[in-house]
Design a protein around this motif. Structure first.
Motif, PDB file in Angstrom:
ATOM      1  N   THR A 181       1.373  48.990  61.405  1.00  0.00           N
ATOM      2  CA  THR A 181       1.106  47.550  61.373  1.00  0.00           C
ATOM      3  C   THR A 181       2.287  46.813  61.989  1.00  0.00           C
ATOM      4  O   THR A 181       3.305  47.415  62.344  1.00  0.00           O
ATOM      5  CB  THR A 181       0.918  47.027  59.927  1.00  0.00           C
ATOM      6  N   ASN A 212      -5.000  51.213  61.087  1.00  0.00           N
ATOM      7  CA  ASN A 212      -4.977  49.751  61.087  1.00  0.00           C
ATOM      8  C   ASN A 212      -6.408  49.203  61.126  1.00  0.00           C
ATOM      9  O   ASN A 212      -6.821  48.543  62.075  1.00  0.00           O
ATOM     10  CB  ASN A 212      -4.161  49.236  62.268  1.00  0.00           C
ATOM     11  N   VAL A 599      -1.760  44.065  50.725  1.00  0.00           N
ATOM     12  CA  VAL A 599      -2.579  44.767  51.713  1.00  0.00           C
ATOM     13  C   VAL A 599      -3.966  44.136  51.821  1.00  0.00           C
ATOM     14  O   VAL A 599      -4.548  44.080  52.908  1.00  0.00           O
ATOM     15  CB  VAL A 599      -2.689  46.267  51.367  1.00  0.00           C
ATOM     16  N   PHE A 602      -3.447  41.435  53.906  1.00  0.00           N
ATOM     17  CA  PHE A 602      -2.783  41.960  55.097  1.00  0.00           C
ATOM     18  C   PHE A 602      -1.668  41.021  55.561  1.00  0.00           C
ATOM     19  O   PHE A 602      -1.592  40.603  56.706  1.00  0.00           O
ATOM     20  CB  PHE A 602      -3.791  42.196  56.232  1.00  0.00           C
TER      21      PHE A 602
END
Length: 606
Positions: A181, A212, A599, A602
């Motif tokens: 990422t 990803n 997460v 994100f």
């Protein structure tokens, strides 16, 4: 062809292979002259035909054993005739130049590990080969993105070189997420243009796990570029907990296989939508028990096994794919479904049409075992060669790469790990043993003089990520629950996937010592208490792999695990569990050198 024309053909073949891997060995050109004196390809083909028909004595005959037929599920007493590296005869009687007595044994196809990172075994590909091939693993489909995140293409080329020289057949997926990422600092970045020149290398299958998935779904330019470049080739997936229309969109990008299912319901949805599901059982991620109910004759053509990350200690104590096989059968799974998933289904899923069955025309990858339930290998054959000390001793070993890769910009001090805040509400990573998914917890931690401290009564200790590639010197700290740590600190440079330094601790001074010691020894694992190093294992190859034999690594891991338990750690595998707390593509809360990562959103948390 023969004579000069065959020499010219060989020259073009070798040059093409050399171009694919960037370097040509002088030995390859010597082979040109030798090949001119060897039977030509049509001659070798004729030999296989004649030996299969019984008109010519086979090179090797395995006699007296029973072949496990993965088509019918029957155990059939039969000879197995081998010509060179291929099986040419089965379910019949043959004569051979060499007869191998397999009386009382069962013959099964070689096992295929469909997704793993060899670096996570803490040994080089050569030692990994010596460690797991005798257990029946004849093919390993690896993603070298651990070393690639440290040193880029140099790391991938090292694995491609090793793939040509190991006894087992190592297939390489080209690492798609270097970095995984934008929320982490790595030692390298790889684009589609970097990877494409390697795509036609004979050891390469396709594009490795596309981690990803948020970037894919958001149609990020770099994600779309890589996926477009590898359309029509194999693209491996990585989409934990993804479902519904988002999963549909993810698969529509060309994803074919996926190993992140942690429940039967999640796996079933992925199967129904066309993915081949790889059932994972590693040192940290343990999904076999949850997915074992799917191991039936109906589903087995679409299921495979993988280990992802498994260290030498667990391999010594339990096994590798052999452990997965006997555990699945012990859980009640159909042996036919289990052995299919371990070989034939795996071969089909990755387009390896030359293996997966004991049948004419297939590679002579054969495991001689005592019983289906126990799956204890007594002998293993890879492409017609017995995997023994002679075969391992004949290998060419490439020199290691990525030495001295742990580069701290400054020496760390206790104050490097202080957590300053005026807010009481605090995000905490909740560890789930046996899973790489974490909980996103929230605790009230009252600051004292603007600093937050550990709270051992609630099992709240510090976790920190220290940038170690010499790029920016970032240090990010937060809190984690679930280790049980009561004192001291443990540290690691195995820190997925950016592989910065990860440290957890109950004492800031011990955390600083752990991080500094890791830099001094070129990376590895360390346990510290009261200003002293209790145990350590150096991993000088990219901070990921030891240069020692796997037996030495196993002993060191036992000492490290005992030392960590002495600090109060309750996790079975604390070091790899720590490593996954820094992977920002696995829900729900993680930490990188940029900070705590939500997460699900994100994003790096403010």
């Amino acid at each position: 062809p023969s004579g000069f024309s065959y020499a010219l053909f060989s020259l073009f073949r070798v040059c093409g292979k050399a171009k694919a891997r960037f370097t040509a060995r002088p030995f390859d050109f010597i082979l040109i002259l030798l090949e001119c004196q060897m039977p030509n390809p049509s001659g070798r083909l004729k030999r296989r035909i004649r030996q299969g028909r019984g008109l010519e004595v086979a090179d090797i005959v395995l006699r007296g054993g029973r072949v496990f037929d993965l088509i019918t599920g029957e155990l059939v007493e039969s000879d197995v005739a081998i010509c060179g590296d291929q099986i040419v005869g089965v379910f019949d009687r043959y004569e051979g130049k060499t007869i191998v007595d397999c009386s009382g044994k069962i013959l099964v196809p070689g096992f295929i590990d469909t997704h793993l990172h060899i670096e996570s075994s803490c040994v080089t590909p050569y030692e990994f080969d010596r460690l797991v091939t005798p257990r029946g693993v004849t093919t390993a489909i690896c993603d070298p993105h651990e070393i690639a995140n440290v040193c880029g293409l140099e790391g991938i080329e090292y694995f491609l070189t090793a793939a040509q020289d190991c006894v087992m057949d190592i297939k390489v997926q080209l690492s798609s997420c270097v970095p995984s990422t934008h929320m982490e600092t790595t030692g390298a970045r790889l684009s589609a243009s970097d990877l494409l020149p390697l795509a036609d290398h004979p050891a390469v299958i396709g594009l490795a796990e596309f981690m990803n998935y948020p970037g894919l779904l958001a149609e990020a330019p770099d994600a779309i570029e890589k996926l477009t470049a590898f359309q029509g080739r194999h693209i491996d997936g990585h989409a934990p907990l993804l479902s519904g229309r988002d999963l549909n969109g993810y698969i529509s990008a060309g994803i074919r296989t996926e190993h992140e299912a942690t429940s039967a319901a999640e796996a079933l949805e992925k199967l129904r939508k066309g993915l081949r599901v790889l059932i994972r059982e590693g040192s940290v991620s343990k999904d076999l028990h949850a997915l074992a109910p799917l191991l039936t004759e109906r589903f087995s053509p679409y299921l495979c096994f993988c280990t992802d990350d498994r260290n030498p200690l667990d391999i010594a104590d339990q096994g590798h794919l052999d452990y997965v096989i006997r555990t699945a059968i012990a859980l009640g799974a159909d042996p036919l479904a289990v052995y299919r998933s371990a070989s034939l289904s795996a071969a089909e899923a990755f387009g390896l049409k030359d293996r997966g069955l004991i049948a004419p025309g297939k590679r002579a990858d054969i495991v001689v075992i005592d019983a289906l339930e126990s799956c204890r290998a007594s002998r293993v054959m890879v492409a017609g060669i017995w995997a023994d000390a002679t075969a391992f001793g004949a290998r060419k070993i490439a020199p290691p790469v990525a030495r001295n890769s742990v580069k701290l910009r400054v020496k760390l001090l206790a104050q490097s790990f202080r957590i300053g805040s005026n807010r009481v509400e605090t995000p905490v990573i909740g560890v789930i043993e046996g899973k790489i998914i974490t909980q996103h917890l929230t605790f009230d931690i009252a600051p004292t003089d603007g600093q937050k401290s550990v709270d051992l009564a609630r099992d709240l200790v510090k976790i920190a990520i220290v940038e170690r590639h010499g790029k920016n010197g970032n240090v990010a700290a937060g809190f984690v629950q679930g280790f049980g740590l009561k004192r001291g600190a443990i540290g690691s440079t195995v820190c997925h996937d950016h592989h910065n330094i990860a440290v957890i601790g109950a004492d800031d001074t011990d955390m600083a010592l752990a991080a500094n010691r890791l830099a001094e020894m070129e990376g590895g694992f360390v346990v510290v208490l009261d200003g002293q190093v209790l145990a350590e294992l150096a991993l000088p190859v990219a901070g990921l792999m030891s240069l020692e034999p796997f037996e030495t690594v196993e002993r060191a891991l036992r000492i490290l695990r005992a030392a960590a338990q002495n600090l109060g750690v309750i996790l079975h595998e604390p070091f790899l569990q720590l490593a996954f707390l820094a992977l920002p593509v696995i829900p729900h809360l993680k930490i990188t050198d940029h900070g705590m990562v939500d997460v699900d959103r994100f994003e790096v948390m403010p």
